[in-house]
Design a protein around this motif. Structure first.
Motif, PDB file in Angstrom:
ATOM      1  N   UNK A 139     -22.170 -24.994 -99.535  1.00 21.23           N
ATOM      2  CA  UNK A 139     -22.084 -25.713 -98.254  1.00 21.23           C
ATOM      3  C   UNK A 139     -22.675 -27.107 -98.339  1.00 21.23           C
ATOM      4  N   UNK A 140     -23.737 -27.234 -99.113  1.00 25.56           N
ATOM      5  CA  UNK A 140     -24.342 -28.543 -99.322  1.00 25.56           C
ATOM      6  C   UNK A 140     -23.329 -29.504 -99.939  1.00 25.56           C
ATOM      7  N   UNK A 141     -22.589 -29.055-100.929  1.00 18.83           N
ATOM      8  CA  UNK A 141     -21.604 -29.905-101.597  1.00 18.83           C
ATOM      9  C   UNK A 141     -20.393 -30.164-100.706  1.00 18.83           C
ATOM     10  N   UNK A 142     -20.014 -29.178 -99.893  1.00 23.03           N
ATOM     11  CA  UNK A 142     -18.907 -29.387 -98.971  1.00 23.03           C
ATOM     12  C   UNK A 142     -19.256 -30.454 -97.934  1.00 23.03           C
ATOM     13  N   UNK A 143     -20.481 -30.422 -97.437  1.00 29.43           N
ATOM     14  CA  UNK A 143     -20.939 -31.443 -96.495  1.00 29.43           C
ATOM     15  C   UNK A 143     -20.979 -32.812 -97.170  1.00 29.43           C
ATOM     16  N   UNK A 144     -21.471 -32.857 -98.384  1.00 28.03           N
ATOM     17  CA  UNK A 144     -21.479 -34.117 -99.135  1.00 28.03           C
ATOM     18  C   UNK A 144     -20.080 -34.652 -99.357  1.00 28.03           C
ATOM     19  N   UNK A 145     -19.134 -33.782 -99.661  1.00 28.55           N
ATOM     20  CA  UNK A 145     -17.746 -34.197 -99.875  1.00 28.55           C
ATOM     21  C   UNK A 145     -17.142 -34.751 -98.590  1.00 28.55           C
ATOM     22  N   UNK A 146     -17.417 -34.111 -97.465  1.00 30.49           N
ATOM     23  CA  UNK A 146     -16.898 -34.600 -96.184  1.00 30.49           C
ATOM     24  C   UNK A 146     -17.459 -35.985 -95.861  1.00 30.49           C
ATOM     25  N   UNK A 147     -18.750 -36.177 -96.128  1.00 31.28           N
ATOM     26  CA  UNK A 147     -19.374 -37.484 -95.908  1.00 31.28           C
ATOM     27  C   UNK A 147     -18.748 -38.530 -96.818  1.00 31.28           C
ATOM     28  N   UNK A 148     -18.543 -38.171 -98.075  1.00 26.66           N
ATOM     29  CA  UNK A 148     -17.946 -39.092 -99.044  1.00 26.66           C
ATOM     30  C   UNK A 148     -16.546 -39.520 -98.600  1.00 26.66           C
ATOM     31  N   UNK A 149     -15.740 -38.568 -98.157  1.00 30.05           N
ATOM     32  CA  UNK A 149     -14.382 -38.887 -97.707  1.00 30.05           C
ATOM     33  C   UNK A 149     -14.431 -39.799 -96.489  1.00 30.05           C
ATOM     34  N   UNK A 150     -15.365 -39.572 -95.572  1.00 31.09           N
ATOM     35  CA  UNK A 150     -15.461 -40.453 -94.401  1.00 31.09           C
ATOM     36  C   UNK A 150     -15.845 -41.870 -94.826  1.00 31.09           C
ATOM     37  N   UNK A 151     -16.703 -42.000 -95.840  1.00 33.64           N
ATOM     38  CA  UNK A 151     -17.067 -43.324 -96.346  1.00 33.64           C
ATOM     39  C   UNK A 151     -15.875 -44.004 -97.009  1.00 33.64           C
TER      40      UNK A 151
END
Length: 192
Positions: A16-28
Motif C-alpha cells: 500500500x505504501x508503494x501504491x500510494x507513492x505511485x499515485x503521487x508520482x503519476x499526479x506529479x
C-alpha cells in the motif's frame, strides 16, 4: 490474530505504501514534472546561448566581493545551473571562501523553490506541502513564495558570513591558512 494474518496485513500495508507513492508520482507527472522539465531545458538553453565560458568568468569575478559571493552568485548559479551544479561554481572561489560559498548556495537551493521549482526539484515536495496548507486556508501561495525568496537572499548571505567566521575560528584552531586568491589554473584543471 495468528501469525499468518499478521504477515498478510504487514504485506498489504507494505505494498500500500508503494501504491500510494505511485499515485503521487503519476499526479506529479501531470502537474509539476513537465514544468520543471521545461524550466531545465530553458536554463540549459540560456547557458548555451550565454556561453559556459562567460558564466564561468562571471563566477570567477564574483568571488572577490562578499555581496556577490554570498548573494548574487548563488542566486544566478542556482537559477542557471540548478542543484547540485550550482556548487560547481565554487571552483572559482579562493580556498578561504569555498566553505562559505557552499553554505550560501546550499541554502539558496531551498529558499528559491517556491518561485523557481527547477532549482531543486528533488525537494520540491517540501514547498508543495507548505503551499498546499496555505491554499487550504484560502490564501495565494505566490506572495509567500516571493517572501520566502527575499528572506532567503538575506539569510543565505548571512549564512555565508557566519561560515566565514567559523572558518576563521577553525583555521586558527587548526593552525591552517587558506588562500584568499583565486588560482585560475586550478579552476581550469577542475573543468577538464
Amino acid at each position: 490474530m495468528d501469525i499468518l494474518g499478521f504477515l498478510v496485513q504487514g504485506a498489504q500495508l507494505f505494498i500500500g505504501l508503494f501504491e500510494t507513492g505511485a499515485a503521487t508520482f503519476i499526479s506529479w507527472m501531470q502537474t509539476i514534472v513537465p514544468v520543471v522539465l521545461l524550466l531545465l531545458i530553458a536554463m540549459n538553453s540560456l547557458i548555451r546561448l550565454i556561453g559556459e565560458d562567460r558564466v564561468n568568468r562571471f563566477a570567477s569575478k564574483a568571488g572577490g566581493n562578499p555581496l556577490m559571493r554570498y548573494m548574487v552568485l548563488p542566486f544566478v548559479g542556482s537559477f542557471l545551473l540548478a542543484n547540485p551544479m550550482v556548487h560547481s561554481l565554487g571552483r572559482f572561489m579562493p580556498e578561504r571562501y569555498k566553505p562559505s560559498y557552499f553554505a550560501s548556495a546550499a541554502f539558496f537551493c531551498h529558499t528559491s523553490n517556491g518561485i523557481f521549482p527547477h532549482i531543486n526539484p528533488g525537494e520540491l515536495f517540501i514547498w508543495l506541502g507548505v503551499a498546499a496548507g496555505v491554499q487550504k486556508l484560502g490564501l495565494d501561495a505566490g506572495p509567500l513564495a516571493i517572501r520566502y525568496l527575499l528572506v532567503g537572499l538575506v539569510l543565505n548571505f548571512l549564512s555565508g558570513w557566519v561560515t566565514d567566521l567559523t572558518t576563521t575560528i577553525v583555521m586558527k584552531q587548526q593552525g591552517v591558512t587558506l588562500s584568499k586568491t583565486v588560482r585560475m589554473q586550478d579552476a581550469a584543471m577542475a573543468i577538464s
